[in-house]
Write a protein that holds these residues in place. Structure first.
Motif, short mmCIF file in Angstrom:
data_model
loop_
_atom_site.label_atom_id
_atom_site.label_comp_id
_atom_site.label_asym_id
_atom_site.label_seq_id
_atom_site.Cartn_x
_atom_site.Cartn_y
_atom_site.Cartn_z
N GLU A 105 -6.90 -2.79 1.44
CA GLU A 105 -7.67 -2.37 2.62
C GLU A 105 -8.55 -3.51 3.14
O GLU A 105 -8.69 -3.68 4.35
CB GLU A 105 -8.54 -1.15 2.29
N LEU A 158 -5.88 -0.90 -4.22
CA LEU A 158 -5.95 -0.28 -2.90
C LEU A 158 -7.14 -0.82 -2.10
O LEU A 158 -7.02 -1.07 -0.90
CB LEU A 158 -6.03 1.24 -3.02
N GLN A 217 0.83 -1.20 0.00
CA GLN A 217 0.00 0.00 0.00
C GLN A 217 0.87 1.26 0.00
O GLN A 217 0.59 2.21 -0.73
CB GLN A 217 -0.93 0.00 1.20
#
Length: 186
Positions: free
Chosen positions: A172, A168, A112
């Motif tokens: 997450e 992303l 990330q």
């Protein structure tokens, strides 16, 4: 039998065939030589093969170096990194082993951080390259080539933004699942 996306067996010697360095190298060589032969004709096979071997040697070295650096940074074996990546990005199961969970959490953080850091320069650079090329075609008086390049630039940049957001989101999701599910103690 476990699916390849589950990532089971990454701590043992049971690796997925897609994770082997030579599979990556062989696939890259076939693609390189195929594209070169398509563009240059069959008479160019010696230069396509020599260039492909050199390129694939460098690409394979770079990939193995990246895996080793990632493994060192997250505290696992280099052979485990591709399986962990696949589990993260394909929504695979959360590991039960606390050490493997910690390594996966560190890998999620590392991926990330790199995505966000590289976004700052990669997207503007790609936009300049693609839209600039289109502008040069228009400036040279070739509206057809400029239009095709502009359409390709819009499609490619849209796909890149979508892929970036999707990755992303998956990172997450794995971070959330790692935090929600407590490790199973033996």
């Amino acid at each position: 039998m476990e699916s390849p996306e589950s990532g089971k067996g990454t701590a043992s010697g049971d690796r997925d065939w897609r994770d082997r360095w030579w599979v990556f190298g062989l696939l890259a060589l076939v693609v390189w030589v195929g594209v070169r032969l398509l563009l240059s004709g069959l008479h160019a096979w010696p230069s396509a093969l020599v260039g492909g071997v050199i390129y694939v040697g460098w690409l394979t070295w770079w990939m193995r170096r990246r895996r080793k650096r990632d493994a060192r940074a997250v505290g696992t074996d280099a052979d485990n990194v591709p399986g962990m990546d696949r589990r993260i990005l394909k929504g695979g199961d959360v590991p039960d082993d606390p050490a493997e969970r910690e390594a996966m959490a560190r890998l999620v953080d590392r991926r990330q951080e790199r995505l966000v850091r590289n976004r700052r320069w990669a997207f503007p650079l790609l936009a300049v390259i693609f839209f600039g090329t289109s502008g040069l075609w228009f400036a040279a008086g070739s509206a057809t080539s400029g239009g095709v390049m502009l359409a390709a630039a819009v499609v490619f940049m849209s796909w890149m933004v979508w892929q970036h957001r999707r990755t992303l989101r998956r990172l997450e999701d794995m971070r959330r699942r790692l935090a929600e599910q407590p490790p199973v103690r033996a």
